[in-house]
Design a protein around this motif. Structure first.
Motif, PDB file in Angstrom:
ATOM      1  N   THR A 102       0.828  -1.207   0.000  1.00 40.91           N
ATOM      2  CA  THR A 102       0.000   0.000   0.000  1.00 40.91           C
ATOM      3  C   THR A 102       0.867   1.264   0.000  1.00 40.91           C
ATOM      4  O   THR A 102       1.917   1.323   0.630  1.00 40.91           O
ATOM      5  N   ILE A 103       0.400   2.261  -0.730  1.00 42.18           N
ATOM      6  CA  ILE A 103       1.165   3.501  -0.848  1.00 42.18           C
ATOM      7  C   ILE A 103       0.478   4.636  -0.094  1.00 42.18           C
ATOM      8  O   ILE A 103       0.877   5.782  -0.186  1.00 42.18           O
ATOM      9  N   GLU A 104      -0.593   4.326   0.621  1.00 41.66           N
ATOM     10  CA  GLU A 104      -1.450   5.391   1.136  1.00 41.66           C
ATOM     11  C   GLU A 104      -0.773   6.346   2.108  1.00 41.66           C
ATOM     12  O   GLU A 104      -1.217   7.464   2.277  1.00 41.66           O
ATOM     13  N   HIS A 105       0.311   5.899   2.741  1.00 37.84           N
ATOM     14  CA  HIS A 105       0.983   6.799   3.691  1.00 37.84           C
ATOM     15  C   HIS A 105       2.218   7.484   3.109  1.00 37.84           C
ATOM     16  O   HIS A 105       2.961   8.131   3.833  1.00 37.84           O
ATOM     17  N   ASN A 106       2.410   7.297   1.824  1.00 39.60           N
ATOM     18  CA  ASN A 106       3.601   7.901   1.214  1.00 39.60           C
ATOM     19  C   ASN A 106       3.364   9.381   0.910  1.00 39.60           C
ATOM     20  O   ASN A 106       3.193   9.783  -0.232  1.00 39.60           O
ATOM     21  N   PHE A 107       3.388  10.177   1.980  1.00 43.01           N
ATOM     22  CA  PHE A 107       3.008  11.576   1.827  1.00 43.01           C
ATOM     23  C   PHE A 107       4.080  12.412   1.121  1.00 43.01           C
ATOM     24  O   PHE A 107       3.876  13.583   0.862  1.00 43.01           O
ATOM     25  N   SER A 108       5.231  11.817   0.835  1.00 41.29           N
ATOM     26  CA  SER A 108       6.207  12.598   0.084  1.00 41.29           C
ATOM     27  C   SER A 108       5.878  12.580  -1.411  1.00 41.29           C
ATOM     28  O   SER A 108       6.447  13.325  -2.179  1.00 41.29           O
ATOM     29  N   SER A 110       3.463  13.701  -4.311  1.00 41.50           N
ATOM     30  CA  SER A 110       2.549  14.845  -4.317  1.00 41.50           C
ATOM     31  C   SER A 110       1.102  14.445  -4.593  1.00 41.50           C
ATOM     32  O   SER A 110       0.178  15.027  -4.037  1.00 41.50           O
ATOM     33  N   LEU A 113      -0.333  13.029  -1.335  1.00 40.07           N
ATOM     34  CA  LEU A 113      -0.565  14.082  -0.352  1.00 40.07           C
ATOM     35  C   LEU A 113      -1.761  14.941  -0.757  1.00 40.07           C
ATOM     36  O   LEU A 113      -2.605  15.290   0.058  1.00 40.07           O
ATOM     37  N   THR A 116      -4.987  13.139  -0.041  1.00 43.29           N
ATOM     38  CA  THR A 116      -5.208  13.105   1.406  1.00 43.29           C
ATOM     39  C   THR A 116      -5.696  14.458   1.914  1.00 43.29           C
ATOM     40  O   THR A 116      -6.629  14.539   2.706  1.00 43.29           O
ATOM     41  N   GLN A 117      -5.057  15.516   1.423  1.00 48.63           N
ATOM     42  CA  GLN A 117      -5.428  16.844   1.922  1.00 48.63           C
ATOM     43  C   GLN A 117      -6.775  17.308   1.379  1.00 48.63           C
ATOM     44  O   GLN A 117      -7.536  17.981   2.076  1.00 48.63           O
ATOM     45  N   HIS A 127     -18.213  18.036   8.417  1.00 48.57           N
ATOM     46  CA  HIS A 127     -18.392  18.351   9.824  1.00 48.57           C
ATOM     47  C   HIS A 127     -19.159  19.668   9.989  1.00 48.57           C
ATOM     48  O   HIS A 127     -20.050  19.782  10.807  1.00 48.57           O
ATOM     49  N   MET A 129     -21.312  20.910   8.033  1.00 52.06           N
ATOM     50  CA  MET A 129     -22.725  20.741   7.714  1.00 52.06           C
ATOM     51  C   MET A 129     -23.474  20.054   8.857  1.00 52.06           C
ATOM     52  O   MET A 129     -24.644  20.333   9.076  1.00 52.06           O
TER      53      MET A 129
END
Lengths: 255, 417
Positions: A102-108, A110, A113, A116-117, A127, A129
């Motif tokens: 899984t690559i989901e945490h590879n925030f380096s 772009s 990221l 995710t953002q 929230h 709403m």
């Protein structure tokens, strides 16, 4: 260059991804909503017809390599309706499929990221709403609210409102996207009736006899809990941006 | 009749607003009976013009009070309008506000009329009516009245999500000075009783789910800051005591808003100590989430928190020998201690660095306050260029680049207006 034109639905986007893999396209690809597509001679067009089977295959493929949280993140970023988000999502999907783990945490990376953002941004609106919906009671016992969220978050708040207001009929109408969610004491349905401010003010909606009173009490309460010696307008606006005031019982008179 | 309700609401909301707690989180009451409402992570439905969250309908049942606490706006000797709600009025307001999605629930407090038990009984009655007659599953926060019987505390805990007693003053001497009729022990007794029974019920619930929920959001308390001469060290040690010994979920700090011409207190017109309150909350967060201890933040030599920099930065500057830390290697505990890196960023860094070495750009995009953190970190080959700087120099640079709304307060010169 290839352009995949889809209808703006999530299923449509998944189908587009399927077809990009099906045609094995490795050159430059963009996915674009039909509503904003502008024809060009420099690109090869593909019209995507949403297809349940194709969409499911892509979704299941993603599911095998992503945590439930990351799948949700991908969907939430889609609801942002940001221009070009489809392509960021495609990049994301490509990374998922081309890596064993899984690559989901590879925030380096772009694209990862960004997705995710963007999802974070959508969740913040979800929230908001849950906080800023203000129901008004009509004479036939319906609690209705108008909203204009920044992103298409109504699908994300259904469960919250259904769980919370299980014993009252309610309708939350997105006046910007022109559809609403309606709870009939059993299930929640998507409705597309025109339910706008103009028919509210023209008297088409009759309110419960105590509605105005409770609105007034709420306004009174809101002003009474303020501590003048601590005034902090910047913080106030930061938490309650002016664009939401229109439908906030306690703030609309300040506009 | 409705005008009277409106007037009561304005009087009794106004009198309740000095209670700063507005949390509606920490409970997990499900709407399983197709009734009304549920609780979860808490929602702020509105924010007042002073920027505080409005989550609950926060009112007093009455502002009639037999006590004469100098710091309190409802004190017996104060010449203010008095009012009292009936139990039914509070119930109706709560339900109707809740149904319109204005609030998460009710925070009910009260002045003490006739005696503690009589007052507590009324509070419990409101909660009971909401839960049983209206099948209300929203959030209920009840004030525990010091001196109320254990029997009533038991009932309160069965209906409410959170209970709280305010200790009001950080030390016993201050309390004696400003509230001669109140004893600190009277406040600690119900706290202790509830702490023990919450713990006991919690254990029971582990074995049987049939044991009813019992104050699921625990207890909280509040201290008034800046009315009396306590140092931040004294205040934080007190908080530490409440967190450790009383299992409090939250301790609130309320900057004193002058409401009296009493010469024991700061006079009317004295600014509310907002900056100090802010620094105390920052320190409180360090204690609860960042693994700091009180004596790392303040000490007998330095009993006050710095006004111009936050307590985490102050700690780092006192402990420069621990820095710089390598963001690609340091353990999570230390990452969280870097000024400019919060819990979320620390977790992100920790997860992301498994894929690739992180550089400045990555860190900026992840969202750390790089301009602050850069003095305390290294990454990859690029070594920290700021190693030669002393603590004073770093502080100067950071203070000068910062734009704080509190800046006027840093000025040593007294303002007259």
């Amino acid at each position: 260059m290839h352009t995949f034109i889809y209808n703006g639905s999530f299923e449509g986007w998944l189908t587009a991804v399927f077809e990009i893999y099906e045609y094995n396209i490795n050159e430059e690809v963009v996915i674009v909503k039909d509503a904003i597509y502008q024809p060009s001679l420099l690109t090869q067009e593909h019209i995507v017809t949403p297809d349940d089977t194709k969409a499911k295959r892509v979704w299941n493929g993603l599911k095998q390599k992503l945590s439930p949280r990351a799948l949700e993140t991908l969907y939430h970023s889609f609801l942002s309706e940001d221009k070009g988000i489809e392509n960021q999502m495609l990049q994301y999907a490509r990374l998922v499929f081309s890596n064993k783990l899984t690559i989901e945490h590879n925030f380096s990376n772009s694209a990862i990221l960004k997705i995710t953002q963007t999802a974070q941004k959508v969740r913040r609106e979800r929230h908001r709403m849950t906080a800023f919906v203000r129901f008004q009671l009509t004479s036939d016992g319906l609690y209705y609210a108008l909203v204009e969220p920044d992103f298409n978050v109504l699908p994300l708040i259904i469960k919250h409102f259904k769980d919370r207001y299980a014993d009252q009929r309610w309708l939350i109408y997105d006046n910007y996207r022109k559809y609403g969610i309606y709870y009939n004491l059993q299930t929640v349905e998507i409705v597309e009736i025109a339910f706008t401010e103009s028919n509210a003010s023209s008297g088409a909606i009759l309110y419960d006899e105590k509605e105005a009173l409770y609105q007034q009490l709420w306004q009174q309460y809101f002003s009474s809990v303020n501590i003048k010696a601590r005034k902090n307008t910047k913080l106030h606006i930061q938490h309650m941006p002016v664009r939401y005031w229109k439908y906030l019982t306690e703030k609309r008179d300040f506009m | 009749m409705w005008e009277r309700i409106t007037e009561k609401l304005s009087i009794l909301a106004d009198a309740a607003k000095y209670d700063v707690s507005c949390a509606s989180s920490g409970s997990n009451r499900k709407n399983s009976n197709k009734g009304l409402g549920n609780t979860g992570n808490g929602i702020c439905h509105a924010y007042t013009e002073d920027g505080r969250c409005v989550s609950l309908l926060k009112i007093l049942l009455t502002n009639h009070c037999i006590y004469d606490c100098a710091y309190c706006v409802s004190r017996k000797s104060n010449d203010v309008k008095r009012a009292a709600f009936t139990v039914q009025e509070v119930v109706d307001l709560t339900i109707n506000f809740y149904r319109r999605n204005y609030i998460e629930g009710l925070f009910l407090s009260s002045g003490i009329f006739s005696n503690a038990d009589y007052t507590m009984e009324r509070l419990v009655l409101v909660a009971k009516k909401l839960r049983t007659e209206h099948r209300f599953n929203g959030y209920i926060h009840l004030k525990t009245i010091p001196g109320a019987s254990n029997d009533l505390l038991e009932q309160a805990a069965l209906y409410a999500d959170r209970l709280s007693v305010n200790v009001e003053m950080p030390t016993e001497q201050s309390l004696k000075l400003l509230a001669p009729d109140k004893k600190r022990q009277d406040m600690l007794n119900p706290m202790t009783y509830l702490k023990n029974s919450i713990q006991a019920r919690h254990e029971e619930r582990k074995t049987s789910k049939k044991v009813p929920v019992y104050a699921p959001a625990g207890q909280s308390t509040q201290m008034v800051i800046g009315a009396t001469p306590e140092t931040d060290l004294q205040i934080l040690l007190m908080s530490h005591f409440f967190y450790q010994k009383m299992q409090m979920r939250r301790v609130y700090y309320s900057g004193y808003v002058p409401v009296s011409n009493d010469n024991r207190l700061p006079s009317i017109g004295t600014p509310v100590p907002l900056l100090r309150e802010n620094r105390l909350y920052q320190a409180d967060w360090l204690l609860r989430f960042y693994g700091f201890t009180v004596n790392e933040i303040v000490s007998p030599h330095q009993p006050l928190l710095d006004a111009d920099i936050d307590p985490k930065l102050a700690w780092a500057l006192r402990n420069l020998h621990l820095f710089p830390v390598d963001v690609n290697k340091a353990d999570l505990f230390l990452l969280k201690r870097v000024p400019g890196i919060g819990i979320q960023s620390a977790n992100k860094i920790y997860a992301a660095r498994k894929y690739a070495l992180l550089n400045e750009q990555h860190l900026v995009k992840i969202g750390i306050a790089y301009n602050k953190a850069k003095y305390f970190i290294t990454h990859g080959v690029n070594n920290n260029n700021y190693k030669e700087l002393t603590a004073m120099q770093i502080k100067d640079r950071l203070v000068n680049q910062a734009v704080s709304k509190y800046k006027p307060n840093f000025s040593p010169q007294m303002k007259l207006f």
